[in-house]
Design a protein around this motif. Structure first.
Motif, PDB file in Angstrom:
ATOM      1  N   GLU A  99       0.844  -1.190   0.000  1.00  0.00           N
ATOM      2  CA  GLU A  99       0.000   0.000   0.000  1.00  0.00           C
ATOM      3  C   GLU A  99       0.881   1.241   0.000  1.00  0.00           C
ATOM      4  O   GLU A  99       2.097   1.167   0.190  1.00  0.00           O
ATOM      5  CB  GLU A  99      -0.967   0.000   1.185  1.00  0.00           C
ATOM      6  CG  GLU A  99      -0.316   0.065   2.552  1.00  0.00           C
ATOM      7  CD  GLU A  99      -1.346  -0.010   3.672  1.00  0.00           C
ATOM      8  OE1 GLU A  99      -2.408  -0.622   3.468  1.00  0.00           O
ATOM      9  OE2 GLU A  99      -1.057   0.531   4.767  1.00  0.00           O
ATOM     10  N   LYS A 100       0.262   2.393  -0.220  1.00  0.00           N
ATOM     11  CA  LYS A 100       0.994   3.654  -0.203  1.00  0.00           C
ATOM     12  C   LYS A 100       0.923   4.252   1.206  1.00  0.00           C
ATOM     13  O   LYS A 100      -0.137   4.264   1.826  1.00  0.00           O
ATOM     14  CB  LYS A 100       0.388   4.622  -1.228  1.00  0.00           C
ATOM     15  CG  LYS A 100       0.826   4.340  -2.666  1.00  0.00           C
ATOM     16  CD  LYS A 100       2.238   4.831  -2.894  1.00  0.00           C
ATOM     17  CE  LYS A 100       2.823   4.318  -4.205  1.00  0.00           C
ATOM     18  NZ  LYS A 100       2.111   4.738  -5.390  1.00  0.00           N
ATOM     19  N   ASP A 101       2.064   4.746   1.670  1.00  0.00           N
ATOM     20  CA  ASP A 101       2.145   5.424   2.961  1.00  0.00           C
ATOM     21  C   ASP A 101       2.503   6.883   2.693  1.00  0.00           C
ATOM     22  O   ASP A 101       3.417   7.164   1.907  1.00  0.00           O
ATOM     23  CB  ASP A 101       3.219   4.746   3.818  1.00  0.00           C
ATOM     24  CG  ASP A 101       3.388   5.384   5.173  1.00  0.00           C
ATOM     25  OD1 ASP A 101       2.703   4.955   6.116  1.00  0.00           O
ATOM     26  OD2 ASP A 101       4.214   6.328   5.290  1.00  0.00           O
ATOM     27  N   GLU A 102       1.796   7.810   3.341  1.00  0.00           N
ATOM     28  CA  GLU A 102       2.010   9.238   3.061  1.00  0.00           C
ATOM     29  C   GLU A 102       3.451   9.656   3.283  1.00  0.00           C
ATOM     30  O   GLU A 102       4.005  10.444   2.523  1.00  0.00           O
ATOM     31  CB  GLU A 102       1.085  10.089   3.952  1.00  0.00           C
ATOM     32  CG  GLU A 102      -0.348  10.135   3.434  1.00  0.00           C
ATOM     33  CD  GLU A 102      -1.218  11.089   4.229  1.00  0.00           C
ATOM     34  OE1 GLU A 102      -0.658  12.012   4.861  1.00  0.00           O
ATOM     35  OE2 GLU A 102      -2.446  10.900   4.221  1.00  0.00           O
ATOM     36  N   GLN A 103       4.066   9.118   4.290  1.00  0.00           N
ATOM     37  CA  GLN A 103       5.429   9.542   4.627  1.00  0.00           C
ATOM     38  C   GLN A 103       6.494   8.745   3.887  1.00  0.00           C
ATOM     39  O   GLN A 103       7.491   9.297   3.424  1.00  0.00           O
ATOM     40  CB  GLN A 103       5.630   9.405   6.137  1.00  0.00           C
ATOM     41  CG  GLN A 103       6.950   9.988   6.631  1.00  0.00           C
ATOM     42  CD  GLN A 103       7.096   9.847   8.141  1.00  0.00           C
ATOM     43  OE1 GLN A 103       6.133   9.541   8.835  1.00  0.00           O
ATOM     44  NE2 GLN A 103       8.301  10.056   8.636  1.00  0.00           N
ATOM     45  N   HIS A 104       6.277   7.452   3.726  1.00  0.00           N
ATOM     46  CA  HIS A 104       7.352   6.572   3.234  1.00  0.00           C
ATOM     47  C   HIS A 104       7.150   6.087   1.792  1.00  0.00           C
ATOM     48  O   HIS A 104       8.003   5.384   1.261  1.00  0.00           O
ATOM     49  CB  HIS A 104       7.490   5.360   4.151  1.00  0.00           C
ATOM     50  CG  HIS A 104       7.824   5.722   5.564  1.00  0.00           C
ATOM     51  ND1 HIS A 104       9.082   6.101   5.955  1.00  0.00           N
ATOM     52  CD2 HIS A 104       7.038   5.777   6.680  1.00  0.00           C
ATOM     53  CE1 HIS A 104       9.086   6.367   7.268  1.00  0.00           C
ATOM     54  NE2 HIS A 104       7.853   6.185   7.723  1.00  0.00           N
ATOM     55  N   GLY A 105       6.036   6.405   1.173  1.00  0.00           N
ATOM     56  CA  GLY A 105       5.780   5.926  -0.182  1.00  0.00           C
ATOM     57  C   GLY A 105       5.276   4.489  -0.178  1.00  0.00           C
ATOM     58  O   GLY A 105       4.440   4.111   0.652  1.00  0.00           O
ATOM     59  N   ASN A 142      10.007   1.584  -5.165  1.00  0.00           N
ATOM     60  CA  ASN A 142       8.906   1.731  -6.131  1.00  0.00           C
ATOM     61  C   ASN A 142       9.110   0.920  -7.387  1.00  0.00           C
ATOM     62  O   ASN A 142       8.181   0.309  -7.914  1.00  0.00           O
ATOM     63  CB  ASN A 142       8.754   3.213  -6.513  1.00  0.00           C
ATOM     64  CG  ASN A 142       7.524   3.825  -5.880  1.00  0.00           C
ATOM     65  OD1 ASN A 142       6.467   3.190  -5.827  1.00  0.00           O
ATOM     66  ND2 ASN A 142       7.663   5.039  -5.373  1.00  0.00           N
TER      67      ASN A 142
END
Length: 547
Positions: A99-105, A142
């Protein structure tokens, strides 16, 4: 204990009694999670595999439903160890997720700490991961999203991908529903695909996979890259999109061996995408530079290796795979699962037939005896030459002539693997032969003449296996095939499945040399269709005149 049609065994095989009154019902129920292995006359054999169970899990089926199905239809008690094994195997899917994390990508998370520990210490997976954030979360590079999913599948911990997709370049596309509408199963296929984000839709040949693609494009409303098997298929896609959507000529580009157009909707062939120059794939790079919102893979079961690599790099793009069968003879179904996505919708062929959307079909295996000199040549041949020798027996040519004569007036295809055999048959029947060297314009001219009824017989090589729309064809005669290829058999029958104006059944003949590899491979090819509920009638070539 019931009198059900299934015998479920602890070695993960399931036997289905074909003549049982509940056989069809049970076959449809287990098709969602079990793979057919053998299909002799009275007892079909299925196998439970992790990939089959994970596909079922991704499609929304849980372990309880799978177990209920087995318990409902099993004649004897289902081994307790197997019930536990199914439950545990299915529970492995989704214990890791991206999943995407706001801080860590991009991150990978788990609800089971030891599982994350296990995969983080796998030698091939470790380099794809970044720093550990907490006990249950690790950063993922990524660029490694696809590669990581592949490797996680291989170590038995398939991850669910919730990381989302880039929006892509917006491009409005609307369906033009003036004189048609989506069928209920097509609507459901698009809904399931969109809800899942990416994945594969499995529909019989002739059931309108292109329309599912068009509807997905309209839902996406973005630039779209469509990958297809050949140039004829590319042009059929273009014609269909012009007819069924708001897209104009200027909005659709062809990217093939002869034309290199990149437009909001670009249709490219697998062949041109996999051309190498100086050790690189320049066309892959060119198309990767564009901001696609959707990528459609037609005939996704045929993906060549370089396209798998490309797909590993395109995980941020929404992906739709279309196919009539996910069967791959090289066993790379797992790569389709991890890189395109799991199966999102799968309609049994007989269900679509029962709704009147594809034609019923009779399958007939015509067995011929090799003449004495050919039998001796076959017996003495090297193993590598045996299949070609028995597949191209001269006896088959006269059988084809008699079959064609018995279907005078029908639109008929003769299909085979070996060009010299097809050339000989074409000469005997005075029918054109379409093969790899036939120019695209000539192929299109012949297909058009066939559709218009100006030509009643076409002889075609494997170039016509895929994505060729010949709705008028009602009879096919297969004289040779790609060894034991199940997907080829399904595609060839699929040429006949467009509904006929007069409601007639299609007729699919396979001419097979008795007591040879030809007969053995024919049995292997038929397995997928047997799973879909098609039965092959066996007849002797001597009886054709009386048929």
């Amino acid at each position: 204990m019931s009198d059900g049609p299934l015998i479920v065994q602890s070695d993960k095989t399931i036997l289905l009694e074909v003549d049982h009154e509940q056989a069809t019902e049970a076959r449809h129920a287990i098709a969602a999670f079990a793979e057919l292995e053998r299909a002799p006359e009275h007892m079909h054999s299925y196998r439970l595999t992790p990939l089959g169970l994970w596909n079922a899990r991704a499609a929304g089926l849980d372990a309880e439903q799978v177990l209920d199905t087995l318990l409902k239809y099993s004649r004897f008690p289902v081994p307790h160890s197997l019930l536990l094994d199914i439950e545990e195997t299915m529970s492995r899917y989704g214990r890791l997720w991206l999943e995407k994390d706001e801080q860590h990508g991009l991150v990978m998370r788990t609800n089971d700490y030891p599982v994350l520990e296990e995969v983080m210490h796998a030698k091939k997976i470790e380099p794809l991961l970044g720093p550990r954030i907490d006990a249950n979360t690790v950063v993922v590079h990524n660029s490694e999203r696809g590669q990581l999913k592949q490797l996680l599948l291989k170590v038995g911990w398939p991850a669910e991908d919730f990381a989302g997709y880039v929006d892509g370049q917006p491009h409005p596309i609307e369906l033009d529903l003036t004189d048609w509408q989506l069928r209920p199963y097509q609507n459901l296929a698009v809904e399931n695909f969109w809800a899942g984000g990416s994945g594969v839709v499995v529909l019989p040949c002739g059931a309108g996979k292109t329309l599912v693609g068009a509807a997905a494009m309209a839902t996406s409303g973005t630039t779209t890259l469509i990958l297809v098997t050949n140039t004829v298929s590319a042009r059929q896609w273009k014609d269909e999109l012009l007819k069924r959507t708001s897209l104009t000529e200027d909005e659709i580009g062809e990217y093939s061996g002869t034309v290199k157009e990149v437009r909001p909707v670009t249709i490219a062939t697998y062949q041109v995408m996999t051309k190498k120059r100086g050790g690189l794939y320049p066309h892959l790079e060119l198309l990767d530079e564009n901001d696609w919102g959707l990528i459609i893979y037609d005939e996704v079961h045929l993906l060549p290796a370089p396209i798998f690599r490309m797909t590993a790099d395109l995980q941020a793009r929404r992906r739709l795979g279309l196919t009539a069968t996910l069967v791959r003879e090289d066993g790379r179904e797992g790569e389709v699962f991890s890189l395109i996505g799991p199966k999102r919708y799968d309609a049994p062929w007989k269900d679509i037939e029962a709704q009147g959307y594809i034609a019923p079909a009779d399958c007939v295996e015509v067995r011929v005896d090799l003449p004495r000199d050919e039998r001796v040549a076959y017996a003495m041949a090297e193993d590598a030459d045996k299949y070609r020798l028995c597949s191209t027996s001269e006896t088959k040519t006269s059988v084809v002539e008699r079959l064609v004569a018995s279907h005078a007036g029908d639109q008929l295809l003769v299909i085979g693997q070996y060009i010299d055999q097809l050339d000989e048959i074409g000469g005997k029947l005075d029918a054109p032969v379409i093969k790899g060297e036939t120019p695209v314009k000539e192929r299109q001219r012949l297909f058009s003449a066939f559709r218009a009824g100006e030509l009643h017989t076409l002889v075609v090589s494997k170039v016509a296996n895929f994505s060729i729309d010949l709705p008028e064809a009602s009879v096919a005669i297969q004289v040779s095939g790609s060894f034991g290829s199940r997907q080829e058999e399904a595609q060839r029958l699929g040429r006949l499945l467009r509904p006929k104006a007069d409601g007639r059944s299609a007729r699919f003949y396979t001419v097979v040399a008795r007591d040879t590899l030809d007969q053995e491979y024919a049995a292997r090819r038929q397995r997928f269709l047997a799973e879909q509920g098609y039965a092959y009638t066996i007849m002797d070539a001597k009886d054709i005149a009386a048929a």
